[in-house]
Scaffold this active site. Structure first.
Site: not given
Length: 273
Positions: A198, A251
């Site tokens: 991610s 992230h």
């Protein structure tokens, strides 16, 4: 190759491409959804082709384009869409080797959960400050099929876009830098209990977002709603209101690293703003 532009009528685009061919300009057609067609030309031909393309956009159904199709011997659109011409496996084999490698490694790691135990795999690949290789290996661990498929889908699409718009060395740089920064950030700010692609995916998104903003003459890689959704998803993760636990700092630092690398790549390419 450089993107000339896109249009939503494949037959009309075929006429424009045939007209370009009569002028000695070769081009390639691509379509992922069978509706919107993008035209790519060699860098050396782009300026001359762009003049023709702007004329086409002003009047896409001018008779000169249909005449051009007859002239080059194409009475019907010969366009073959990726979605119709190639199955998923064949499309995968047409991608850059680095894109393929990350997918294969991630799948092998996920498959190893069924040969070993998930705990054994996690302990072998988790982040460890004393093992430099482990600064990267958490990127390949996913904790569910949806987690894996979501990340790999974005990796494949955005990775291919970065390779087409820039160069595969840029993609390798985005992957390496974002994996290192996002993994270190998540470890330092939370702990070592994380994994997944991610952080790299958010770096790809940030890179493509800024790259499109810096190159207004090219078709945007991601739409504004998609970017908004990804940013909202990250914000909700920080708010801790989702039903899943996310590596929020990975992230965020992935996103920031991708955006920064896009600016740097733009400057190094000689197109700095």
């Amino acid at each position: 190759m450089k993107l000339l532009g896109s249009f939503s009528d494949p037959r009309a685009v075929q006429g424009a491409v045939d007209y370009l061919k009569t002028l000695g300009i070769d081009s390639q057609l691509h379509s992922e959804d069978g509706r919107n067609v993008s035209v790519w030309v060699n860098d050396r031909d782009w300026q001359r082709a762009d003049t023709v393309w702007q004329e086409f956009l002003a009047n896409p159904y001018h008779e000169k384009y249909s005449k051009a199709s007859w002239q080059v011997g194409a009475t019907d659109s010969g366009l073959q869409y990726h979605s119709a011409k190639l199955n998923l496996l064949q499309r995968f084999f047409h991608l850059n080797w680095f894109i393929q490698s990350i997918v294969i490694i991630s799948l092998l790691v996920y498959g190893s959960y069924y040969y070993f135990t998930p705990a054994e795999v996690f302990n072998a690949l988790k982040f460890d400050t004393n093992l430099p290789l482990s600064w990267i290996t958490p990127t390949f661990m996913h904790f569910g099929a949806i987690h894996l498929l979501f990340n790999l889908s974005w990796w494949l699409y955005l990775g291919n876009q970065i390779v087409q718009r820039t160069d595969f060395v840029i993609l390798i740089t985005v992957f390496t830098v974002s994996a290192l920064l996002s993994n270190w950030a998540q470890f330092l700010l939370v702990d070592e209990n994380f994994g997944g692609l991610s952080g790299v995916v958010y770096a790809q998104m940030g890179f493509c977002w800024v790259l499109s903003q810096l190159n207004k003459d090219q078709q945007p890689i991601l739409s504004t709603p998609i970017i908004g959704f990804m940013l909202l998803w990250m914000i909700l993760g920080f708010a801790d209101v989702l039903f899943i636990s996310m590596a929020n700092w990975a992230h965020l630092f992935g996103l920031l690293s991708g955006m920064s690398l896009a600016v740097l790549a733009q400057r190094l390419s000689g197109k700095g703003t």
